[in-house]
Design a protein around this motif. Sequence first.
Motif, mmCIF file in Angstrom:
data_model
loop_
_atom_site.group_PDB
_atom_site.id
_atom_site.type_symbol
_atom_site.label_atom_id
_atom_site.label_comp_id
_atom_site.label_asym_id
_atom_site.label_seq_id
_atom_site.Cartn_x
_atom_site.Cartn_y
_atom_site.Cartn_z
ATOM 1 N N ILE A 161 -12.239 -2.427 -2.487
ATOM 2 C CA ILE A 161 -10.879 -2.390 -3.047
ATOM 3 C C ILE A 161 -10.348 -3.812 -3.227
ATOM 4 N N ASN A 162 -10.474 -4.619 -2.192
ATOM 5 C CA ASN A 162 -9.915 -5.959 -2.255
ATOM 6 C C ASN A 162 -10.645 -6.861 -3.242
ATOM 7 N N SER A 163 -11.930 -6.625 -3.442
ATOM 8 C CA SER A 163 -12.725 -7.490 -4.311
ATOM 9 C C SER A 163 -12.795 -6.989 -5.748
ATOM 10 N N ALA A 164 -12.209 -5.844 -6.059
ATOM 11 C CA ALA A 164 -12.366 -5.230 -7.381
ATOM 12 C C ALA A 164 -12.015 -6.162 -8.546
ATOM 13 N N PRO A 165 -10.885 -6.908 -8.499
ATOM 14 C CA PRO A 165 -10.582 -7.777 -9.649
ATOM 15 C C PRO A 165 -11.652 -8.827 -9.892
ATOM 16 N N TYR A 166 -12.270 -9.307 -8.838
ATOM 17 C CA TYR A 166 -13.238 -10.392 -8.963
ATOM 18 C C TYR A 166 -14.586 -9.866 -9.434
ATOM 19 N N LEU A 167 -14.868 -8.598 -9.148
ATOM 20 C CA LEU A 167 -16.032 -7.942 -9.735
ATOM 21 C C LEU A 167 -15.889 -7.896 -11.252
ATOM 22 N N CYS A 168 -14.709 -7.512 -11.717
ATOM 23 C CA CYS A 168 -14.440 -7.480 -13.160
ATOM 24 C C CYS A 168 -14.517 -8.875 -13.758
ATOM 25 N N PHE A 170 -16.302 -11.654 -12.928
ATOM 26 C CA PHE A 170 -17.601 -12.276 -13.191
ATOM 27 C C PHE A 170 -18.498 -11.405 -14.057
ATOM 28 N N LEU A 171 -18.280 -10.075 -14.087
ATOM 29 C CA LEU A 171 -19.091 -9.227 -14.952
ATOM 30 C C LEU A 171 -18.594 -9.182 -16.390
ATOM 31 N N LEU A 172 -17.250 -9.284 -16.575
ATOM 32 C CA LEU A 172 -16.692 -9.065 -17.907
ATOM 33 C C LEU A 172 -15.669 -10.108 -18.332
ATOM 34 N N SER A 173 -14.572 -10.208 -17.583
ATOM 35 C CA SER A 173 -13.408 -10.882 -18.155
ATOM 36 C C SER A 173 -13.598 -12.382 -18.346
ATOM 37 N N CYS A 174 -14.348 -13.049 -17.475
ATOM 38 C CA CYS A 174 -14.584 -14.478 -17.701
ATOM 39 C C CYS A 174 -15.318 -14.721 -19.013
ATOM 40 N N TRP A 175 -16.191 -13.794 -19.382
ATOM 41 C CA TRP A 175 -16.956 -13.941 -20.623
ATOM 42 C C TRP A 175 -16.130 -13.556 -21.847
ATOM 43 N N LEU A 176 -14.944 -12.993 -21.629
ATOM 44 C CA LEU A 176 -14.019 -12.755 -22.734
ATOM 45 C C LEU A 176 -13.236 -14.011 -23.102
ATOM 46 N N THR A 177 -13.334 -15.044 -22.276
ATOM 47 C CA THR A 177 -12.544 -16.255 -22.496
ATOM 48 C C THR A 177 -12.816 -16.872 -23.858
ATOM 49 N N GLU A 178 -14.086 -17.039 -24.202
ATOM 50 C CA GLU A 178 -14.413 -17.698 -25.475
ATOM 51 C C GLU A 178 -13.939 -16.895 -26.679
ATOM 52 N N PRO A 179 -14.249 -15.579 -26.792
ATOM 53 C CA PRO A 179 -13.740 -14.842 -27.957
ATOM 54 C C PRO A 179 -12.218 -14.744 -27.988
ATOM 55 N N LEU A 180 -11.576 -14.613 -26.833
ATOM 56 C CA LEU A 180 -10.106 -14.576 -26.820
ATOM 57 C C LEU A 180 -9.526 -15.904 -27.269
ATOM 58 N N ASN A 181 -10.074 -17.001 -26.766
ATOM 59 C CA ASN A 181 -9.591 -18.310 -27.196
ATOM 60 C C ASN A 181 -9.857 -18.550 -28.675
ATOM 61 N N HIS A 182 -10.983 -18.064 -29.149
ATOM 62 C CA HIS A 182 -11.314 -18.254 -30.562
ATOM 63 C C HIS A 182 -10.288 -17.569 -31.465
ATOM 64 N N ARG A 183 -9.863 -16.367 -31.088
ATOM 65 C CA ARG A 183 -8.954 -15.595 -31.932
ATOM 66 C C ARG A 183 -7.483 -15.863 -31.632
#
Length: 603
Positions: A161-168, A170-183
Motif C-alpha cells: 500500500i505504502n509503496s504503490a505510487p512508486y511502483l507506478c 518506475f514502471l510507467l509514469s517516469c517514462w511518460l515524462t518525455e512524451p508529456l514534455n514533448h506535447r
Amino acid sequence: MSAPPSPEEKRYLLAEGDRDEDELVKEPESPGIELEEITLAEPGLDLDGMSRSELVADAVAFCERAGLMEHVKDFRHGALLAYGDTTNLTMAERRALQREKTHKWDQPFMVYYIAICAAMAAVVQGMDEAVVNGAQIFYYDYFGISNPNNDQTIAMIQGLINSAPYLCCFLLSCWLTEPLNHRLGRRGTIFFACVVTGLFSLLEASTQTWQQLFVVRLILGIGIGPKSATAPVFAAECAPSRIRGALVMQWQMWTAFGIALGDLVSYLFVNSNPATAWRYILGSTCIAPAIVCCMIFLAPESPRWCMLHNRPRDAYKAMLRLRRVPLQAARDIYIMERQLAAEREMQRGGWKRMVRDLFMVGRVRRAAIPSGILMFLQQFCGVNVIAYYSSQIFVEGGFSRQAAMLTTLGTGVVNWLFAIPAIYTIDTFGRRSLLLFTFPFMSVCLLITGFGFTLPEGTGRLGVVASGLYLFMVFYSPGEGPVPFTYSAEAFPLYIRDFGMSYATAVCWAFNFVLAITFPPMLASFKPLGAFSWYAGWCLAGWVLVFLFVPETKARSLEELDVVFSVPTGQHASWQVRNAMQKLGLRQSQRPLKPLYDLDDGA
C-alpha cells in the motif's frame, strides 16, 4: 581579450539598422569597470575557427531562419559575445555583464519565480510522500491490517500500500515524462501532474478498503513521476549556470518542507477520531497542487524546450524575461542554437535511438552512471525509512502515538532547515565534496538510532533515537538530499535530457519502491537495530561509489559538462585513486598529476 575588429569586420557590425559607430567605439568607460575584467557566465564557444565576419553572418542567417530579423543587431553582438569578443558593447551591456560576474544573485524576478514554481511542485511531492507516515497508524487498524504478531503476509500488504505510487513511477509514469514534455512542454507537464495528484489525493481519503487505497495510490504515481522529472529540469534550463545548482536544489529543499508539512498535518490530527483522522491527513494534500496549477502558467516556457521544438521566437521572448539585457538573451539563445546544431542528428530515431544512446554513447552513458548511482543512494541511504515508517517504528517501539508523531515532525523540520545552507554550499563546495563529507556521518547516525532501540524504556531511549535521526537529517539535507536531482537535471545533453531524467527518476522510484515494500518485513525479521544497520552500511558503500564514479559538475556550463563527461569512467576512477594516494603520501612519485579535464581552470 579578443583583438579589436578590423575595418572590414567592423562593417558587419555597423550594417544598416545596427548601432552608431560613435556609441560602439567612442563611448566613455564607466568608472570602476574594466572591459578586460569581464568574465562571461558562459565561456567562449568552439566555433571551428570561424572568423568574426563568418560568425556574424551565421548569426544573421539564424535570425533569418527564426524570423528574428528585427533583433538581428543583438544577435550579431550576442554571437560575438558567445565567441568571447567583448568589444563594442554599450554601457548598459557592460554593466550587466560585469554584474553577471560579481553579483551572481542579481537576476530578474522571473528566474526566481520559476524556482518558486518548482519549489511549490516539490512541496506537493513531499506531502504526498509524508502523509502516509502518520495516516498508516490509523488506517492499518481501520482496514484490519495491523500487525502485532509480525506476520510476514500482513507486513507485505502494508508495504505494498505504502509503496504503490512508486511502483507506478518506475514502471510507467517516469517514462511518460518525455512524451508529456514533448506535447505539453515543461509548464503543461507540471500542470497535468498536479491535477492528477490533487484529484487522487481526494480519492485516497474516500476509499473503503485497503484494496481500493492500493489502486488509488497506484494511480497517484502517474502524477508523481513526471513532476519529479520535469520540475528540476525546468529550473535548470532557466537558471544562469553560476546559480543553477542553488536554484535546482530548491526541489529537494522544498520536498523536505513538504515532508515536514505532511508530518505537521499528521500531528494535528493525532488525537482526532481514528476512523476519520487518516482521511483528513491524506486529503490535505490536494491544496498544494491547486496552488501550483494557478502559478505555473504565469511563468514563461523553458527557452531550451522552445529551441528544441523549433520555436526560436518563443525561446527569445522567454529568455528576455530571464536575463537583464537583450544582449545576454541573444547570446544564450545563440549558444543553444549552436549546441542543438551539433545534436539535431542525434534527435532522430525516437525512443529506440535514445535507449541505445543512453548506454552506447560515451558522453550520455557517463552522465547516466553517476545519475543512477546518486538516485539509488538517495533511497538506500535510508532516509525514506524515516519518511514513510518512523511513526509506526516508534509506536511499535513503545512510544505513544503523540510522541511518535512529534518525533517524526522533528525529523521533517530538521530535514528542511538544514537544506537551507545547501543553497550556498552546492555551488561553492560542490556536489561531489558535499557527498564525500556527509556519507560517513550519516552511517554513524543510523547506527546510533538502531542501538537506541535496544535501550530499556526509561533509560533515555527516546532521546537517543531522536538524536540519531535528527543528526542523520542534519547531514542528509545538504548532501544526498539536494544533489541527486540537481546532478541529473544538468548532466545529460539537451537532446536526450527528458529521456535521461526519466531514466534517473525511474531509478530513484524503483529503489524507493523496493525500500518501501521491503522495510516492514525487514523490520519484523531483523528489528530496528538490524534494519538501520543495513542502511548504515549502504551509506559507507555510497562514499566509495561517489569517490570513484561521480565527477564534479558545480558551476560548469553545458559545454564544459561535455568535456567533463568525455573522460572515461575507468580513467576518472583511476585518477581519483592516484590523486588521493598522492595526497596521503602513499605514492612514490610526488609529481603533480596531469589535470583530469582540459579546461581553463585546470580541473
